[in-house]
Design a protein around this motif. Sequence first.
Motif, short mmCIF file in Angstrom:
data_model
loop_
_atom_site.label_atom_id
_atom_site.label_comp_id
_atom_site.label_asym_id
_atom_site.label_seq_id
_atom_site.Cartn_x
_atom_site.Cartn_y
_atom_site.Cartn_z
N GLY A 1 0.49 -0.99 -0.04
CA GLY A 1 0.19 -0.59 0.05
C GLY A 1 0.83 0.66 -0.17
N TRP A 2 -0.24 2.10 -0.38
CA TRP A 2 0.94 3.82 -0.38
C TRP A 2 0.11 4.77 0.68
N PHE A 3 0.90 5.42 1.29
CA PHE A 3 0.89 6.30 2.47
C PHE A 3 1.00 7.60 2.41
N GLY A 4 0.34 8.86 1.76
CA GLY A 4 0.33 10.21 1.02
C GLY A 4 0.03 11.39 1.40
N GLY A 5 -0.07 12.12 1.56
CA GLY A 5 -1.08 13.51 2.29
C GLY A 5 -0.22 14.04 3.01
N MET A 6 0.45 13.98 4.04
CA MET A 6 1.08 14.06 4.93
C MET A 6 1.73 15.65 5.12
N ARG A 7 2.44 15.65 6.28
CA ARG A 7 3.50 16.68 6.30
C ARG A 7 4.55 15.72 6.20
N SER A 8 4.69 14.84 6.85
CA SER A 8 6.03 13.68 6.05
C SER A 8 6.08 13.19 4.96
N SER A 9 7.01 13.07 4.68
CA SER A 9 7.33 11.77 3.44
C SER A 9 5.96 10.79 3.14
N ASP A 10 5.62 10.78 1.37
CA ASP A 10 5.12 10.24 1.13
C ASP A 10 5.60 8.69 1.48
N PHE A 11 5.49 7.33 1.52
CA PHE A 11 5.55 5.84 1.55
C PHE A 11 5.61 4.83 0.76
N ALA A 12 5.82 4.03 0.64
CA ALA A 12 4.85 2.63 0.49
C ALA A 12 5.01 1.52 1.16
N ILE A 13 4.36 0.51 1.12
CA ILE A 13 4.99 -0.38 2.89
C ILE A 13 4.57 -1.82 1.77
N ALA A 14 5.23 -2.49 1.53
CA ALA A 14 5.35 -3.67 1.09
C ALA A 14 4.81 -5.24 1.77
N ASN A 15 4.11 -6.07 1.18
CA ASN A 15 3.71 -7.38 1.96
C ASN A 15 3.91 -7.37 3.08
N GLY A 16 3.79 -7.40 4.13
CA GLY A 16 4.49 -7.95 5.98
C GLY A 16 4.85 -7.36 6.40
N GLY A 17 5.02 -5.50 5.85
CA GLY A 17 5.52 -3.86 6.68
C GLY A 17 4.54 -3.83 7.69
N PHE A 18 4.89 -2.99 8.19
CA PHE A 18 3.92 -2.20 9.10
C PHE A 18 4.61 -0.30 9.36
N ALA A 19 3.11 0.06 9.81
CA ALA A 19 3.42 1.68 9.90
C ALA A 19 2.77 1.40 10.71
N THR A 20 2.73 2.83 11.66
CA THR A 20 2.65 3.10 12.54
C THR A 20 1.84 4.53 12.71
#
Length: 320
Positions: free
Chosen positions: A90-109
């Motif tokens: 998945g992809w995350f964006g639209g935040m104060r920090s930079s956009d990022f992608a997470i691969a299968n099995g990865g985590f975000a908080t």
Amino acid sequence: MYRWCTDEVEPHDRFDYWREVRAKGLFGVTAELERGQRAGFYGEFSLSQVGHGGLVELKASPYAVERSLSDISHAPGDSICVYQQLGAGGWFGGMRSSDFAIANGGFATSHTDLPYRTRPLGDSGFHLRIVKIPLGSLATQDRRVRELAPKAFSDATLAPLLDACFADTCGAAATEGSPDATSLVQALGHLALIERGIVRPGSRRGQAALRTARLSLAQRLIARHLQDPKLAPARVADLLGISVRHLHMLFEVAERSFSQTVTEERLKQSRRLMREAPERLIADIAAASGFDSLATYYRVFNAAYGMAPGDFRAQAAGGR
């Protein structure tokens, strides 16, 4: 546990229902999809209480998601979220920090009440698990917690601990009344805050979280190396990066010691193999379960269950 999927809605209404009732009403996000792509939309999710938190597992066709300031004002959460991305990523964006992608099995908080946008990277759509942990259960007054925009979990040292703790948290959610659920959820939240620099590893909360997560990982390492008859505390301690004494201290708070855990897991493995392959030689099953001799296997099995392995297999076959 509560489960729901779009099969319960007429096909032409599925995305609209998902957007208005499920996405906005339940999850507090805005869902968007081109009208021409809505006919084949599919989505499903489950909700489980786990400790003081909640576990969501979601699968859905591709669409765009936004957690806007308006969404946040209508549905504030004041929680820490730990996301595990599955499937194509998945992809995350639209935040104060930079956009990022997470691969299968990865985590975000993240903290729930900061805006973001997200979408799946592949045509297979979304597949993710989210553990949502109310701040009140983490007993922190640090204002920085509410400034945690979504960010990929990147600490290579903590990642295996988070992975093991997250997996055990999901297991606890599936076991109603699990006594470990509360400590696992707290450990998961505090691991996220350690990685984000808010909780110190050497603090009381940090040490408690690391102990819980290391025990989770130790138990998974045992399962991974169960077939090795020479599996010993020194091997698992080395894989964990701790001393043997520290390893035994981790198991002092568990129901079983290290050696008891290894023995019980080997017995469980042997019972499973006897059910799955009734024609397989018991000597082969003993070796595949990590017992160093057939005599040891018979002695341990009889002590645990009051019968020989062959008698257990006969009972299991008779109960089919």
